[in-house]
Design a protein around this motif. Structure first.
Motif, PDB file in Angstrom:
ATOM      1  N   PRO A 151       6.168  77.412  20.993  1.00 39.25           N
ATOM      2  CA  PRO A 151       5.308  77.830  22.105  1.00 39.25           C
ATOM      3  C   PRO A 151       3.833  77.495  21.868  1.00 39.25           C
ATOM      4  O   PRO A 151       3.088  77.302  22.810  1.00 39.25           O
ATOM      5  N   ALA A 152       3.427  77.405  20.616  1.00 40.06           N
ATOM      6  CA  ALA A 152       2.018  77.156  20.328  1.00 40.06           C
ATOM      7  C   ALA A 152       1.668  75.663  20.359  1.00 40.06           C
ATOM      8  O   ALA A 152       0.536  75.290  20.055  1.00 40.06           O
ATOM      9  N   THR A 153       2.648  74.819  20.698  1.00 39.49           N
ATOM     10  CA  THR A 153       2.364  73.391  20.772  1.00 39.49           C
ATOM     11  C   THR A 153       1.294  73.160  21.827  1.00 39.49           C
ATOM     12  O   THR A 153       1.384  73.663  22.939  1.00 39.49           O
ATOM     13  N   GLN A 154       0.314  72.408  21.455  1.00 40.69           N
ATOM     14  CA  GLN A 154      -0.781  72.156  22.399  1.00 40.69           C
ATOM     15  C   GLN A 154      -0.333  71.119  23.411  1.00 40.69           C
ATOM     16  O   GLN A 154      -0.107  69.959  23.082  1.00 40.69           O
ATOM     17  N   SER A 155      -0.207  71.553  24.641  1.00 43.10           N
ATOM     18  CA  SER A 155       0.270  70.652  25.688  1.00 43.10           C
ATOM     19  C   SER A 155      -0.743  69.550  25.986  1.00 43.10           C
ATOM     20  O   SER A 155      -0.382  68.489  26.484  1.00 43.10           O
ATOM     21  N   VAL A 156      -2.008  69.781  25.659  1.00 42.84           N
ATOM     22  CA  VAL A 156      -3.031  68.751  25.875  1.00 42.84           C
ATOM     23  C   VAL A 156      -2.726  67.537  24.995  1.00 42.84           C
ATOM     24  O   VAL A 156      -2.765  66.383  25.458  1.00 42.84           O
ATOM     25  N   ILE A 157      -2.389  67.790  23.746  1.00 41.83           N
ATOM     26  CA  ILE A 157      -2.078  66.689  22.829  1.00 41.83           C
ATOM     27  C   ILE A 157      -0.807  65.973  23.287  1.00 41.83           C
ATOM     28  O   ILE A 157      -0.746  64.734  23.255  1.00 41.83           O
ATOM     29  N   ALA A 158       0.201  66.734  23.708  1.00 41.18           N
ATOM     30  CA  ALA A 158       1.444  66.123  24.185  1.00 41.18           C
ATOM     31  C   ALA A 158       1.185  65.275  25.433  1.00 41.18           C
ATOM     32  O   ALA A 158       1.717  64.169  25.556  1.00 41.18           O
ATOM     33  N   ARG A 159       0.357  65.802  26.354  1.00 39.99           N
ATOM     34  CA  ARG A 159       0.020  65.010  27.556  1.00 39.99           C
ATOM     35  C   ARG A 159      -0.726  63.742  27.178  1.00 39.99           C
ATOM     36  O   ARG A 159      -0.456  62.673  27.740  1.00 39.99           O
ATOM     37  N   GLN A 160      -1.654  63.812  26.236  1.00 39.19           N
ATOM     38  CA  GLN A 160      -2.391  62.628  25.800  1.00 39.19           C
ATOM     39  C   GLN A 160      -1.448  61.602  25.170  1.00 39.19           C
ATOM     40  O   GLN A 160      -1.585  60.399  25.410  1.00 39.19           O
ATOM     41  N   TRP A 161      -0.486  62.082  24.371  1.00 40.22           N
ATOM     42  CA  TRP A 161       0.470  61.165  23.741  1.00 40.22           C
ATOM     43  C   TRP A 161       1.292  60.460  24.809  1.00 40.22           C
ATOM     44  O   TRP A 161       1.477  59.241  24.752  1.00 40.22           O
ATOM     45  N   ARG A 162       1.785  61.226  25.774  1.00 41.05           N
ATOM     46  CA  ARG A 162       2.583  60.623  26.851  1.00 41.05           C
ATOM     47  C   ARG A 162       1.755  59.605  27.640  1.00 41.05           C
ATOM     48  O   ARG A 162       2.238  58.523  27.976  1.00 41.05           O
ATOM     49  N   GLN A 163       0.515  59.955  27.961  1.00 39.77           N
ATOM     50  CA  GLN A 163      -0.352  59.052  28.726  1.00 39.77           C
ATOM     51  C   GLN A 163      -0.639  57.776  27.932  1.00 39.77           C
ATOM     52  O   GLN A 163      -0.602  56.671  28.491  1.00 39.77           O
ATOM     53  N   SER A 164      -0.885  57.913  26.632  1.00 45.84           N
ATOM     54  CA  SER A 164      -1.132  56.724  25.794  1.00 45.84           C
ATOM     55  C   SER A 164       0.097  55.826  25.740  1.00 45.84           C
ATOM     56  O   SER A 164      -0.024  54.587  25.808  1.00 45.84           O
ATOM     57  N   ALA A 165       1.273  56.429  25.625  1.00 45.51           N
ATOM     58  CA  ALA A 165       2.507  55.641  25.580  1.00 45.51           C
ATOM     59  C   ALA A 165       2.731  54.915  26.904  1.00 45.51           C
ATOM     60  O   ALA A 165       3.121  53.732  26.919  1.00 45.51           O
ATOM     61  N   LYS A 166       2.456  55.582  28.033  1.00 46.73           N
ATOM     62  CA  LYS A 166       2.608  54.928  29.342  1.00 46.73           C
ATOM     63  C   LYS A 166       1.591  53.810  29.512  1.00 46.73           C
ATOM     64  O   LYS A 166       1.906  52.747  30.064  1.00 46.73           O
ATOM     65  N   ASN A 167       0.360  54.041  29.062  1.00 47.25           N
ATOM     66  CA  ASN A 167      -0.675  52.998  29.155  1.00 47.25           C
ATOM     67  C   ASN A 167      -0.288  51.772  28.334  1.00 47.25           C
ATOM     68  O   ASN A 167      -0.467  50.631  28.779  1.00 47.25           O
ATOM     69  N   ALA A 168       0.254  52.011  27.122  1.00 46.15           N
ATOM     70  CA  ALA A 168       0.673  50.883  26.283  1.00 46.15           C
ATOM     71  C   ALA A 168       1.825  50.132  26.941  1.00 46.15           C
ATOM     72  O   ALA A 168       1.852  48.887  26.921  1.00 46.15           O
TER      73      ALA A 168
END
Length: 179
Positions: A151-168
């Motif tokens: 539950p303490a996973t930072q969703s901001v970091i997960a969203r950034q990772w997903r966005q970076s993967a989509k951009n790549a």
């Protein structure tokens, strides 16, 4: 039948009332009332004497049995509590194994994505772009499991990772200078 009474109980009932009045007015008391009160007192006394007649050994055994029952109940409660803790521990261990496996999978898929992207950029082979997309899907599933499990996973970091993967992936899908 003295005084018009048909039974002794009627006589005693009337005499009981008169006994109370007699005690208050110093009149003579009915002998049946005195006997009844004496019998009641003796019955109550005999019940109390039964407890007093128990020997030390019998009382010790009784106390020992009461203490043993209390200790047994406490032991059962402790056993139930330990069983609950063991079940919670097993569930936490299973959850930790699942989360660790998904974290490792996310790491492996991230490395596979980087390798596929580099190979695609150098060799310009569409198979590497497909490998990148497959690795990205697997990594995204692992990231979803991690987000749900922690539950303490930072969703901001997960969203950034997903966005970076989509951009790549978008960069890899663009036509290159040789096309």
């Amino acid at each position: 039948m003295r005084g018009g009474f048909s039974t002794v109980s009627e006589h005693c009932a009337v005499e009981t009332v008169s006994t109370v009045r007699a005690f208050q007015s110093d009149k003579p008391v009915c002998p049946l009332d005195v006997r009844f009160a004496t019998l009641q007192y003796l019955a109550l006394s005999s019940k109390m004497l039964k407890l007093a007649r128990l020997s030390f050994r019998q009382l010790s055994i009784g106390v020992f049995i009461v203490i043993a029952l209390l200790l047994g109940a406490t032991s059962l409660h402790a056993l139930h509590t330990l069983d609950r803790f063991a079940a919670l521990s097993r569930a936490a261990a299973e959850r930790a194994v699942v989360l660790t496996a998904n974290a490792s999978r996310l790491d492996e898929r991230g490395i596979a994505m980087q390798r596929a992207a580099r190979q695609f950029m150098v060799l310009d082979d569409p198979a590497f772009r497909d490998r990148y997309a497959d690795a990205m899907r697997d990594a995204t599933r692992a990231l979803d499991v991690l987000e749900q499990g922690i539950p303490a996973t930072q969703s901001v970091i997960a969203r950034q990772w997903r966005q970076s993967a989509k951009n790549a992936l978008a960069v890899l899908q663009q036509p290159g200078p040789a096309d």
